[in-house]
Write an enzyme that holds these catalytic residues in place. Sequence first.
Site, PDB file in Angstrom:
ATOM      1  N   ASP A 161      51.285  46.547  43.517  1.00 57.09           N
ATOM      2  CA  ASP A 161      49.911  46.134  43.775  1.00 57.09           C
ATOM      3  C   ASP A 161      49.003  46.904  42.811  1.00 57.09           C
ATOM      4  O   ASP A 161      49.423  47.895  42.189  1.00 57.09           O
ATOM      5  CB  ASP A 161      49.581  46.449  45.240  1.00 57.09           C
ATOM      6  N   ASP A 179      44.880  47.320  43.184  1.00 56.89           N
ATOM      7  CA  ASP A 179      43.795  48.043  43.860  1.00 56.89           C
ATOM      8  C   ASP A 179      44.321  48.855  45.038  1.00 56.89           C
ATOM      9  O   ASP A 179      45.017  48.334  45.900  1.00 56.89           O
ATOM     10  CB  ASP A 179      42.731  47.063  44.350  1.00 56.89           C
TER      11      ASP A 179
END
Length: 344
Positions: free
Chosen positions: A43, A45
């Site tokens: 991922d 953020d």
Amino acid sequence: MAPIAISPPPIVVKSINKSGRPGVEQVDTSSLGTKRKIICFSDFDGTIFLQDTGHTLFDNFGCGPERRAILAAELESGERSFREVSDDLYASLDVPFEDGFEVMKTALDIDPDFKVFHEFCIDNNIPFNVISAGLKPILRRVLNHFLGEEASKHIEIVANDADISADGSEWKAVWKHDSDLGHDKALSITEYREEAKLQSENGTIPMIIFIGDGVSDLPAAREADVLFARRGLRLEEYCIENKLAHIPFDTFADIQKEVTKIARDDEEKTHGLGSPHNFNPRADIWRKASSKAAASIFAALSPREEKMFIWPETFMPRTPGLKSPAAPAIKEASALAPVAAVRA
């Protein structure tokens, strides 16, 4: 970057790197000397970067936190899909691309040990992929700035594209998948795993590693053989509550140490042949679920609806004294604040 999410608590990191900060012991980035192909997905953020790129853009150049909170509520109620809400958020932006990025340069902090971990991946021929519901041009620009273009080019970004006018008055997402979800992370990992298997000389199955921080990462996380969850955030909490195998981490230095151990353990047990010794049988279930016969399930679901469909009992608020959920609402909704915003 992804357009809607609940703002997490501030992330506190501890680490050591080549500059000598106190914390965990740094792992050598030299060759592991193992045979099995390892593929990392992460991922963006809250995982590689400690803040959310969406917060910066929408707060400074778009609809602002108040309007975003309204859109978040519409998503959580099921009134609108993830893609519909995202389109509204991007349409609210009015800023040239480079001007928006100038603000992100000072607003974002990269995980203090990510650069060394990325060197480790390059040195050991481990493909590292960012998998995000955000916009590829933004993620690439951020990585180019914080890592340098030479290092950044080794990272593949699996995300949505974007159509941004020169004057910044019009922003549109070019969605990766033709569905309400826009980008199905689990499907992307399945496609990558199958491609890597086909490219191997003897049909050996690669070891898939996923790194994340929030419940929106769960569909992709369940495709992985090894799951790393940032300590203290919602993905780790979910894993603990539901006895889902995972490894908590504070910084990417922790991940580097564990990947080294896991790779060498797999080499000892399998000699790099066949399936990884820690092969995730659940991943087979998800590979079947992402076949054409079940594609309509993924195509019809937004991130909220996807989570409610697959794990409904988890995303309902607890009521003291009751063993069962009290109401059909996402558990995170209790933390909804005016600054609720997007997370990939």
